[in-house]
Design a protein around this motif. Structure first.
Motif, PDB file in Angstrom:
ATOM      1  N   SER A  36       7.668  -7.853  17.640  1.00 46.33           N
ATOM      2  CA  SER A  36       7.671  -8.005  16.186  1.00 46.33           C
ATOM      3  C   SER A  36       6.893  -6.854  15.575  1.00 46.33           C
ATOM      4  O   SER A  36       5.919  -6.366  16.155  1.00 46.33           O
ATOM      5  N   GLY A  37       7.339  -6.394  14.417  1.00 44.77           N
ATOM      6  CA  GLY A  37       6.696  -5.275  13.742  1.00 44.77           C
ATOM      7  C   GLY A  37       5.671  -5.746  12.735  1.00 44.77           C
ATOM      8  O   GLY A  37       5.729  -6.874  12.231  1.00 44.77           O
ATOM      9  N   ILE A  38       4.729  -4.874  12.440  1.00 40.63           N
ATOM     10  CA  ILE A  38       3.731  -5.138  11.411  1.00 40.63           C
ATOM     11  C   ILE A  38       4.057  -4.272  10.201  1.00 40.63           C
ATOM     12  O   ILE A  38       4.084  -3.045  10.290  1.00 40.63           O
ATOM     13  N   SER A  39       4.309  -4.905   9.083  1.00 41.35           N
ATOM     14  CA  SER A  39       4.635  -4.201   7.846  1.00 41.35           C
ATOM     15  C   SER A  39       3.365  -3.706   7.180  1.00 41.35           C
ATOM     16  O   SER A  39       2.413  -4.471   6.999  1.00 41.35           O
ATOM     17  N   THR A  40       3.353  -2.424   6.784  1.00 37.67           N
ATOM     18  CA  THR A  40       2.187  -1.879   6.099  1.00 37.67           C
ATOM     19  C   THR A  40       2.322  -1.973   4.582  1.00 37.67           C
ATOM     20  O   THR A  40       1.495  -1.422   3.855  1.00 37.67           O
ATOM     21  N   GLY A  41       3.365  -2.671   4.109  1.00 39.50           N
ATOM     22  CA  GLY A  41       3.530  -2.892   2.675  1.00 39.50           C
ATOM     23  C   GLY A  41       3.152  -4.313   2.318  1.00 39.50           C
ATOM     24  O   GLY A  41       1.990  -4.640   2.082  1.00 39.50           O
TER      25      GLY A  41
END
Length: 317
Positions: A36-41
């Motif tokens: 799973s990715g971590i969103s920086t927004g």
């Protein structure tokens, strides 16, 4: 069934918790998560508590809308088979916590209509499909209207800015210029140029796409438009936006807000990736096991060299 999930208990308070999953119902899938990715927004704003009021907002919550995993069980009417790799844009399968996005977990129960099958060779890169779809939507409008004018100038060379530039080049359109102020993020351009704002003398851009999320840039960007030019707000902004009226009036500037992607955008970028027209190479820079989620979030939000952090859930499956 149970799942290990990232839980934001409160702003800047994170833990891994074991949460109950519901029984599989008709039309649903049981998915074991790989990455799973971590969103920086938006996810950064959930983390630090600066997220504007939003439906489903609250703590504790399970974040994450950039998830890839494998189907392990499928209701007979889903059309998807066990073992198939799928992209999951979040889930709402947990009780006792908010699931504004809900995809950062080791196992998910999700409606089959939400997921998209992805190619085996993509592996962890599949988590980037949500950002690619967001970039595509900014120009396509979700397939619900005629496409908009593509970007001539892009503000920000993070993953979103890179994908928007790559999509423009892949479409055979003139290569955009990209502004980036952080030296760590200036490299990696593919078929377009990256410059510091002060090194760009141009003041007649027809279309400027801001993906920085920095509302303080509006006045300066409006002054870079030609008369009748358009400024597209394609980031996510934590504060109310304002701008000086006179310069915008003199240019008869137009402003457009690009919202979240729609399913046609996701299907379109998946096809572009599958056919090799859009590359996702070089965008994932950091990977950490899910057991180290706390340090992963700190790096994702605090290290300028981290374009994209993903969590590897193999130790929690």
């Amino acid at each position: 069934m149970k799942s290990q999930a990232v839980v934001f208990n409160n702003p800047r308070s994170l833990s891994l918790q074991t949460l109950e999953l519901p029984e599989l119902q008709a039309g649903q899938l049981d998915v074991v998560v790989e990455y799973s990715g971590i969103s920086t927004g938006t996810e950064r704003m959930l983390w630090d508590g600066s997220m504007p009021p939003f439906p489903g907002m609250g703590y504790p919550l399970v974040p994450g809308y950039e998830t890839v995993g494998r189907v392990v069980r499928s209701a007979c009417d889903t059309g998807l088979q066990a073992g198939q790799r799928v992209f999951v844009p979040g889930a709402s399968c947990f009780t006792g916590v908010k699931s504004l996005f809900g995809g950062a977990a080791s196992r998910l129960v999700v409606t089959a209509q939400k997921v998209v099958p992805v190619a085996e060779h993509l592996g962890a890169q599949s988590v980037l499909l949500a950002l690619a779809a967001t970039a595509y939507h900014a120009v396509s409008g979700g397939g619900q209207q005629d496409p908009f004018a593509p970007p001539e100038l892009i503000i920000g060379h993070g993953v979103m800015g890179r994908l928007l530039a790559r999509l423009t080049v892949a479409a055979g359109l003139p290569a955009p210029t990209v502004w980036e102020t952080q030296v760590e993020r200036s490299a990696g351009a593919e078929g377009y140029s990256v410059v510091q704002p002060q090194d760009d003398p141009r003041r007649d851009y027809n279309t400027i796409y801001d993906v920085s999320g920095d509302g303080s840039l509006l006045n300066g960007l409006i002054q870079r438009l030609r008369p009748g030019g358009e400024l597209v707000l394609a980031g996510f902004y934590k504060q109310d936006l304002s701008f000086a009226y006179a310069p915008a009036f003199m240019r008869e500037a137009r402003m457009r807000i690009a919202a979240e992607w729609k399913r046609p955008d996701l299907l379109a970028v998946n096809e572009l990736v599958n056919t090799g027209r859009l590359s996702l190479d070089g965008l994932i820079t950091h990977t950490q096991p899910s057991t180290q989620a706390g340090s992963a979030y700190e790096t994702a939000f605090g290290d300028a060299s981290c374009l994209k952090m993903i969590l590897d859930w193999s130790a929690s499956s």
